[in-house]
Design a protein around this motif. Structure first.
Motif, PDB file in Angstrom:
ATOM      1  N   ALA A 222       0.838  -1.207   0.000  1.00  0.00           N
ATOM      2  CA  ALA A 222       0.000   0.000   0.000  1.00  0.00           C
ATOM      3  C   ALA A 222       0.869   1.252   0.000  1.00  0.00           C
ATOM      4  CB  ALA A 222      -0.920  -0.006   1.224  1.00  0.00           C
ATOM      5  N   ILE A 223       1.925   1.219   0.795  1.00  0.00           N
ATOM      6  CA  ILE A 223       2.798   2.399   0.887  1.00  0.00           C
ATOM      7  C   ILE A 223       3.566   2.600  -0.419  1.00  0.00           C
ATOM      8  CG2 ILE A 223       4.896   3.275   2.018  1.00  0.00           C
ATOM      9  CD1 ILE A 223       3.648   2.535   4.663  1.00  0.00           C
ATOM     10  N   ASP A 224       4.063   1.527  -0.997  1.00  0.00           N
ATOM     11  CA  ASP A 224       4.808   1.662  -2.261  1.00  0.00           C
ATOM     12  C   ASP A 224       3.913   2.250  -3.350  1.00  0.00           C
ATOM     13  OD1 ASP A 224       7.005   0.667  -1.022  1.00  0.00           O
ATOM     14  OD2 ASP A 224       6.824  -1.371  -1.845  1.00  0.00           O
ATOM     15  N   GLU A 225       2.700   1.716  -3.451  1.00  0.00           N
ATOM     16  CA  GLU A 225       1.791   2.223  -4.489  1.00  0.00           C
ATOM     17  C   GLU A 225       1.410   3.690  -4.213  1.00  0.00           C
ATOM     18  OE1 GLU A 225      -1.294  -0.530  -5.759  1.00  0.00           O
ATOM     19  OE2 GLU A 225      -2.569   1.158  -6.364  1.00  0.00           O
ATOM     20  N   SER A 226       1.254   4.009  -2.937  1.00  0.00           N
ATOM     21  CA  SER A 226       0.880   5.384  -2.576  1.00  0.00           C
ATOM     22  C   SER A 226       1.991   6.364  -2.942  1.00  0.00           C
ATOM     23  CB  SER A 226       0.610   5.486  -1.076  1.00  0.00           C
ATOM     24  OG  SER A 226      -0.451   4.635  -0.724  1.00  0.00           O
TER      25      SER A 226
ATOM     26  N   LYS B  88      -7.563   6.220  -0.676  1.00  0.00           N
ATOM     27  CA  LYS B  88      -8.219   5.214  -1.537  1.00  0.00           C
ATOM     28  C   LYS B  88      -7.323   3.982  -1.712  1.00  0.00           C
ATOM     29  CE  LYS B  88     -10.547   8.616  -4.384  1.00  0.00           C
ATOM     30  NZ  LYS B  88     -10.357   9.348  -5.643  1.00  0.00           N
ATOM     31  N   ILE B  89      -6.034   4.220  -1.849  1.00  0.00           N
ATOM     32  CA  ILE B  89      -5.104   3.086  -2.001  1.00  0.00           C
ATOM     33  C   ILE B  89      -5.062   2.265  -0.713  1.00  0.00           C
ATOM     34  CG2 ILE B  89      -2.677   2.458  -2.360  1.00  0.00           C
ATOM     35  CD1 ILE B  89      -2.523   4.950  -4.247  1.00  0.00           C
ATOM     36  N   TYR B  90      -5.046   2.927   0.420  1.00  0.00           N
ATOM     37  CA  TYR B  90      -5.085   2.214   1.701  1.00  0.00           C
ATOM     38  C   TYR B  90      -6.355   1.346   1.768  1.00  0.00           C
ATOM     39  CZ  TYR B  90      -1.209   4.562   4.217  1.00  0.00           C
ATOM     40  OH  TYR B  90       0.018   5.004   4.652  1.00  0.00           O
ATOM     41  N   ALA B  91      -7.463   1.892   1.326  1.00  0.00           N
ATOM     42  CA  ALA B  91      -8.735   1.142   1.380  1.00  0.00           C
ATOM     43  C   ALA B  91      -8.651  -0.088   0.483  1.00  0.00           C
ATOM     44  CB  ALA B  91      -9.887   2.050   0.955  1.00  0.00           C
ATOM     45  N   LYS B  92      -8.054   0.102  -0.689  1.00  0.00           N
ATOM     46  CA  LYS B  92      -7.937  -1.022  -1.638  1.00  0.00           C
ATOM     47  C   LYS B  92      -7.146  -2.173  -1.029  1.00  0.00           C
ATOM     48  CE  LYS B  92      -5.102  -1.101  -5.253  1.00  0.00           C
ATOM     49  NZ  LYS B  92      -4.422  -0.572  -6.441  1.00  0.00           N
TER      50      LYS B  92
END
Ligand code: AMP
Ligand code: MG
Length: 355
Positions: free
Chosen positions: A50-54, A183-187
């Motif tokens: 999640a952090i990398d994508e964020s 939103k990424i965290y939620a995903k």
């Protein structure tokens, strides 16, 4: 308790402990993006992903709003200003501009992303910051005005009417970015974490390692040390933004020239506010973006008008304004929620008397 029951109880305790252990898998990463120190914290099995994508997402947003990148949407808009040509925008930039225009109307021009010529002229926060001459100021002010930024929703495009105009998304982009990370965290199913963009725009999700609400320090606006707090706000599932005249400024004579402009005077806003904090809970759509733009808008409006304006907003939005006498003007349950309030501050009662 029989042997079997003891065993079952032991297993149950073991499972609970292991689960608590899982919860402690906290990942934290910091990077410089969007001209600010971003720190992302997340808990859970997919925290790292999640952090990398964020972080990657934040870099993409930066590439759209960064005025120093020739290919950024904001740069294209400035380059084609006055030519009559429409600039096709990324949906993200379109959304920020459409929201900005909506609030330009609602705040009667206090929030105005076309302040860019003023931002450039004053150069606050750069090594060429100066008080401009009245002639320079008048010339720059002619190039400011949200009415001269046209949007075309169907084409997802925009254009600026006059050559020399530009848009500056510095008062909204970080909040928008907070919502995108959320939103990424939620995903990834992240339930606990902190999305922190330089301390000025953030989102507190769930609870911290101590299993309590995240504790957000609000900066003392008149202490040089950025760690000095004016109060602490426990925050759970909510976005928070703060704007102040201490972030970027220079002083000449007795005046503090800071980075939040009143588009109507062309000068750093002298509204009586010196710091504004806005909280938007999870029921507010685009809460990060709204809290960010509202800090800037309310700063320009000043304590009295700012409080009135906040009272007309979604019930999930509340704010605290500090004025030059270090009085705290609040809406909602903000006053009640604040902890460790520094003795330098007093709550404004609205009646002309202090608490
Ligand atoms: P913030 O720190 O969130 O208050 O944002 C301040 C930034 O927003 C400034 O550095 C400018 O880039 C931009 N800005 C300044 N004044 C305004 C204004 N009146 N309306 C919209 N954006 C502004
Ligand atoms: Mg802001």
């Amino acid at each position: 308790m029989g042997k079997r029951q003891k065993m079952a109880a032991f297993l149950l305790i073991l499972i609970v402990c292991l689960c608590a252990g899982c919860g402690e898998q906290q990942v934290k990463k910091s990077e410089l993006i969007l001209d600010t120190a971003v720190t992302l914290t997340a808990e859970g099995a997919d925290a790292q992903a999640a952090i990398d994508e964020s972080m990657a997402r934040l870099k993409t947003i930066d590439s759209m709003v960064n005025p120093n990148l020739p290919d950024s949407d904001v740069n294209k808009l400035a380059q084609l200003a006055g030519t009559g040509k429409w600039v096709s925008l990324q949906p993200e930039v379109y959304k920020m501009l459409a929201t900005a225009q909506d609030y330009a109307v609602k705040t009667n021009g206090a929030f105005d992303v076309t302040t860019k010529p003023l931002v450039d002229l004053w150069g606050i926060g750069t090594d060429h910051a100066k008080v401009p001459s009245p002639v320079e100021l008048a010339a720059a002010q002619k190039l400011v005005g949200w009415q001269k930024l046209e949007l075309n929703e169907e084409k997802q495009a925009a254009r600026l009417q006059d050559k020399g105009m530009g848009v500056d998304l510095g008062g909204i982009a970080k909040g928008f970015a907070v919502d995108e990370v959320r939103k990424i965290y939620a995903k990834y199913g992240i339930e606990n974490g902190l999305i922190n963009l330089g301390g000025s725009s953030l989102y507190a999700l769930g609870v911290n390692k101590e299993q309590t609400a995240w504790r957000i320090g609000i900066r003392h606006p008149r202490k040089e040390d950025a760690q000095e707090k004016m109060a602490v706000l426990p925050l759970k599932d909510a976005a928070l933004s703060t704007s102040g005249d201490y972030e970027r400024f220079f002083e000449a004579g007795d005046v503090r020239y800071h980075h939040i402009f009143d588009p109507r005077t062309g000068r750093p806003a002298q509204s009586g506010a010196i710091s504004v904090t806005i909280v938007a809970d999870s029921s507010v759509p685009d809460g990060g973006m709204l809290s960010d733009l509202l800090t800037t808008a309310v700063f320009v409006l000043g304590p009295e008008q700012g409080i009135h304006f906040l009272q007309t907003m979604h019930h999930g939005i509340k704010g605290a304004i500090i004025d030059g006498r270090l009085q705290l003007w609040t809406t909602g349950d903000m006053a009640k929620e604040m902890e460790e309030v520094s003795r330098d501050f007093q709550f404004w009662q609205g009646s002309g008397e202090l608490q």
